[in-house]
Motif scaffolding. Structure first.
Motif, short mmCIF file in Angstrom:
data_model
loop_
_atom_site.label_atom_id
_atom_site.label_comp_id
_atom_site.label_asym_id
_atom_site.label_seq_id
_atom_site.Cartn_x
_atom_site.Cartn_y
_atom_site.Cartn_z
N UNK A 266 0.81 -1.04 -0.18
CA UNK A 266 -0.06 -0.06 -0.15
C UNK A 266 1.15 1.22 0.05
N UNK A 267 0.49 2.20 -0.64
CA UNK A 267 0.95 3.58 -0.88
C UNK A 267 0.08 4.67 -0.66
N UNK A 268 0.68 5.62 0.28
CA UNK A 268 -0.08 6.80 0.50
C UNK A 268 0.47 8.04 0.29
N UNK A 269 -0.08 9.12 0.25
CA UNK A 269 0.29 10.46 -0.20
C UNK A 269 1.17 10.82 0.63
N UNK A 270 2.51 11.33 0.30
CA UNK A 270 3.43 11.72 1.15
C UNK A 270 3.82 13.34 1.12
N UNK A 271 4.99 13.72 1.37
CA UNK A 271 5.28 15.23 1.26
C UNK A 271 5.82 15.80 -0.17
N UNK A 272 6.10 14.94 -1.03
CA UNK A 272 6.59 15.40 -2.34
C UNK A 272 5.36 15.38 -3.31
N UNK A 273 5.27 16.58 -3.64
CA UNK A 273 4.07 16.82 -4.64
C UNK A 273 4.24 16.19 -6.03
N UNK A 274 5.46 16.23 -6.61
CA UNK A 274 5.70 15.45 -7.69
C UNK A 274 5.26 13.98 -7.71
N UNK A 275 5.59 13.38 -6.79
CA UNK A 275 5.56 11.64 -6.48
C UNK A 275 4.04 11.71 -6.31
N UNK A 276 3.38 12.72 -5.33
CA UNK A 276 1.91 12.50 -5.37
C UNK A 276 1.10 12.46 -6.72
N UNK A 277 1.47 13.58 -7.38
CA UNK A 277 0.92 13.71 -8.90
C UNK A 277 0.91 12.39 -9.55
N UNK A 278 2.18 11.75 -9.57
CA UNK A 278 2.36 10.52 -10.45
C UNK A 278 1.54 9.45 -9.71
N UNK A 279 1.44 9.23 -8.52
CA UNK A 279 0.83 8.05 -8.03
C UNK A 279 -0.61 8.45 -7.70
N UNK A 280 -1.30 9.64 -7.40
CA UNK A 280 -2.45 9.70 -6.87
C UNK A 280 -3.17 10.85 -7.93
N UNK A 281 -2.54 11.67 -8.41
CA UNK A 281 -3.10 12.66 -9.12
C UNK A 281 -3.36 13.92 -8.04
N UNK A 282 -4.14 14.89 -8.99
CA UNK A 282 -4.95 15.81 -7.84
C UNK A 282 -6.25 16.15 -8.25
N UNK A 283 -6.93 16.94 -7.54
CA UNK A 283 -8.07 17.35 -7.90
C UNK A 283 -8.67 17.49 -9.21
N UNK A 284 -9.50 16.83 -9.78
CA UNK A 284 -9.89 16.95 -11.26
C UNK A 284 -8.76 16.46 -12.24
N UNK A 285 -7.79 15.88 -11.59
CA UNK A 285 -6.58 15.28 -12.40
C UNK A 285 -6.20 13.78 -12.00
N UNK A 286 -6.44 12.88 -13.00
CA UNK A 286 -5.93 11.39 -12.59
C UNK A 286 -4.51 11.28 -12.42
N UNK A 287 -4.08 10.16 -11.86
CA UNK A 287 -2.48 9.98 -11.69
C UNK A 287 -1.87 9.98 -12.86
N UNK A 288 -0.83 10.25 -12.83
CA UNK A 288 0.14 10.09 -14.13
C UNK A 288 0.18 8.65 -14.64
N UNK A 289 0.28 7.63 -13.65
CA UNK A 289 0.64 6.17 -13.85
C UNK A 289 -0.81 5.80 -14.23
N UNK A 290 -2.01 6.25 -14.23
CA UNK A 290 -3.26 5.55 -14.52
C UNK A 290 -4.08 7.04 -15.12
N UNK A 291 -3.78 7.54 -16.30
CA UNK A 291 -4.42 8.43 -16.72
C UNK A 291 -5.79 8.54 -16.92
N UNK A 292 -6.30 7.26 -17.13
CA UNK A 292 -7.90 7.01 -17.49
C UNK A 292 -8.66 6.93 -16.07
N UNK A 293 -8.06 7.12 -15.04
CA UNK A 293 -8.88 7.13 -13.44
C UNK A 293 -10.01 7.95 -13.65
N UNK A 294 -11.08 7.42 -13.08
CA UNK A 294 -12.12 8.55 -12.85
C UNK A 294 -11.60 9.59 -11.93
#
Length: 648
Positions: A266-294
């Motif tokens: 299991x991975x959770x959000x951490x302090x690194x914004x770029x890693x978070x965007x890659x793994x979890x995305x942001x509001x209204x933005x899917x994770x970079x690693x799973x671009x089609x995620x709702x």
């Protein structure tokens, strides 16, 4: 010899005339062909807007981008029928064009073909009696009337139009555009609220290598795994998803996978914004690693248990309150301005009859969450969008339906509630299926609403979530403001409160119509989640007079969930941002104020002062009400106004 020269001169003269006639005929044929291909010049402008990607939210705010080439709004003196006055002006200009130029040959050639290609009346609208008519003329029964025409004309023709004694003012017509952000994109994929919380999965084959590598580094064998993301609503939103963790599970049994040391994969959000965007995305933005995620929750039932603001019980003329139905969602804006308080909302149907005109892209009359009472079309449909029409009950763009839901979505135990639940919505359609229309059509719609038919329909409030750019430094700015704003002044004089989007360009309101008109409430946007003015919102630049500030108010405009046409989205609901979303909050409050009897002044502008006074009253009761950039803020050079209060 002289005899031959004489005949040669006559021959050259004839050839010259024939050549001129051929040129004129060719030009006339080209115009006829253009009309045959495109229907009308107005339709050609609509096609041009599509071809040059002048869509509402993506277009630049530049003044030149807003001008409709060769199309003008003209005010003329008319003591009788407006159409007769229009014909007289056109005949005058055509006669001047025939006789213009050098020599009899040019005149003869011009006489052979009427210069229809140089000037065309696209629309005639009759205005009310001119304000400067004077008592003597009125007593004599010969009050001058101002007719407003929309002309398509060449530069040569416009020289004669401007020189005519019949003409009072000439301004360029302009594109108006819806002021919503994010609507040009296709609806992003959505999931239910329960799926957001329980997890949205993707097989390992559908995610990018960095995520697989991250789990492998943890000591997880993900060869036969799928990844499951869980999340929550973004701050201030009842639709957008913020993913907070991702876990690896067996793709066949759904059993949680563990590392070689027994820890959960299991991975959770951490302090690194770029890693978070890659793994979890942001509001209204899917994770970079799973671009089609709702990235959003479908529909209006997003698990929102918000029962509205704590508020205070207003005194005086207020609407009776009724319980909020249990399956209703209260959008963040409705809650923030206290239109819903402690599980109750105002019952506008028990007050004075009020109808709100939505001047927009149409309203989906079949949406069950709206009280659609009628409509009228003014727009020329876009030929770039199949199925577009002038039908006011149809909304292919979706914008007008979203605005209507903010104003008055029903308290009917499903969906969500608006500011004035169940208020009658009258659709005045001036935007096409790309969210683009003309300033002249907006003026026409407002003039109609202020006239006999609009008043018979019960219209007491008008909302315009749109804007056209003008240049305050231009030589014709004063004329443009005077001519355009006269239509809105007449609406105010008819007792109608008019609210308009301030614009999404982070610029001075004075450069955008109709928000710059003195009798219009220019509505800026604030962000409920940030407690500050929206980054995109226009503002009133300082220094500004007290009168100018008196026309500016603010309302929530970020992440506003509301109804949307089923033609645009199957769920019937969507979250959008923009001053387009802020303006209908004030239109809904205005409707409640009129229905309660508190807004009983003779003009719409005078009633807007009642709304301003209520906002100040609420700040006096509770200084925390409002936001960081409101009217109490000084020294920024930007005036956004006070947050509206749904007192009634």
């Amino acid at each position: 010899m002289d005899h031959r020269l004489h005949h040669l001169g006559r021959l050259l003269q004839v050839l010259l005339i024939v050549g001129l006639i051929q040129q004129s005929c060719a030009r006339h044929v080209r115009v006829l062909n253009a009309r045959s291909a495109a229907g009308t010049l107005r339709r050609l402008h609509s096609i041009s807007a599509a071809d040059t990607t002048l869509e509402a939210e993506t277009a630049a705010a530049g003044v030149q981008d807003s001008i409709i080439t060769d199309r003008y709004i003209v005010a003329i003196d008319s003591s009788g029928d407006a159409s007769t006055a229009a014909v007289a002006l056109v005949e005058e200009v055509r006669a001047a064009l025939r006789t213009a130029g050098a020599g009899a040959a040019a005149a003869a050639a011009a006489a052979a073909v009427a210069p229809d290609a140089d000037i065309e009346v696209l629309k005639v609208g009759q205005a009310a009696a001119a304000a400067d008519t004077g008592a003597a003329a009125a007593a004599a029964g010969a009050a001058a009337r101002a007719a407003t025409l929309v002309l398509r004309a060449s530069p040569a023709a416009m020289q004669h139009v401007r020189a005519s004694a019949r003409v009072k003012a000439v301004v360029q017509d302009r594109y108006v555009r819806a002021q919503a952000r994010g609507l040009s994109q296709a609806s992003p994929a959505c999931v239910t609220a329960s799926a957001m919380r329980s997890g949205v999965s993707r097989p390992a084959a559908d995610v990018k290598a960095p995520l697989v590598n991250a789990f492998t580094t943890l000591g997880c064998n993900v060869q036969n795994a799928k990844f499951v993301w869980k999340g929550r609503f973004c701050r201030g939103s009842t639709s957008s998803i913020n993913f907070t963790e991702v876990a690896a599970v067996d793709r066949f049994t759904n059993a949680a996978l563990r590392t070689s040391k027994g820890a959960l994969c299991r991975l959770v959000r951490g302090p690194n914004p770029s890693v978070n965007a890659q793994r979890f995305g942001n509001c209204n933005a899917a994770p970079v690693v799973a671009a089609g995620l709702p990235v959003r929750v479908c529909g209006a039932t997003g698990g929102n248990s918000n029962l509205g603001g704590v508020g205070t019980t207003p005194m005086g003329l207020v609407l009776p309150r009724v319980p909020l139905q249990p399956n209703e969602q209260v959008p963040s804006g409705v809650s923030l301005i206290e239109a819903a308080i402690g599980g109750s909302v105002g019952n506008i149907k028990l007050g004075k009859t009020v109808v709100v005109a939505v001047v927009d892209s149409g309203v989906d009359a079949m949406h069950p969450d709206l009280n659609y009472v009628g409509g009228k079309g003014f727009v020329i449909p876009s030929t770039a969008v199949p199925g577009d029409s002038a039908d006011p009950a149809s909304d292919l763009y979706g914008h007008g339906t979203h605005v209507a839901g903010i104003v008055g979505a029903e308290n009917d135990n499903s969906g969500l509630v608006g500011v004035a639940p169940g208020v009658g919505i009258y659709s005045l359609k001036i935007l096409d299926a790309q969210g683009v229309g003309s300033l002249s059509d907006a003026m026409d719609a407002v003039t109609w609403a202020a006239g006999a038919e609009g008043q018979a329909a019960g219209i007491r409030v008008i909302n315009l979530s749109l804007a056209a750019a003008v240049d305050p430094a231009a030589a014709d700015y004063a004329d443009t403001l005077a001519l355009v704003c006269d239509a809105f002044k007449r609406a105010s004089n008819a007792g109608i409160i008019v609210a308009a989007a301030a614009g999404n360009y982070g610029a001075d309101i004075r450069g955008y119509l109709p928000a710059a008109c003195p009798t219009v409430i220019a509505v800026t946007s604030m962000d409920p989640a940030a407690g500050a003015a929206s980054s995109f919102s226009n503002f009133l630049a300082e220094p500004a007079s007290a009168a100018e500030k008196g026309s500016v108010m603010s309302a929530p405009g970020n992440a506003i969930n509301s109804t949307i046409s089923y033609a645009r989205e199957q769920s019937g609901y969507r979250e959008l941002s923009g001053t387009s979303m802020a303006s209908p909050h004030i239109a809904g409050v205005a409707a409640a104020c009129i229905a309660s009897g508190a807004c009983a002044e003779p003009t719409g502008y005078a009633n807007s002062a009642v709304l301003q006074a209520a906002a100040r009253e609420r700040l006096g009761q509770q200084p925390a009400y409002g936001y960081s950039n409101d009217a109490r803020s000084t020294g920024t050079g930007k005036f956004y106004g006070n947050l509206v209060w749904a007192k009634w």
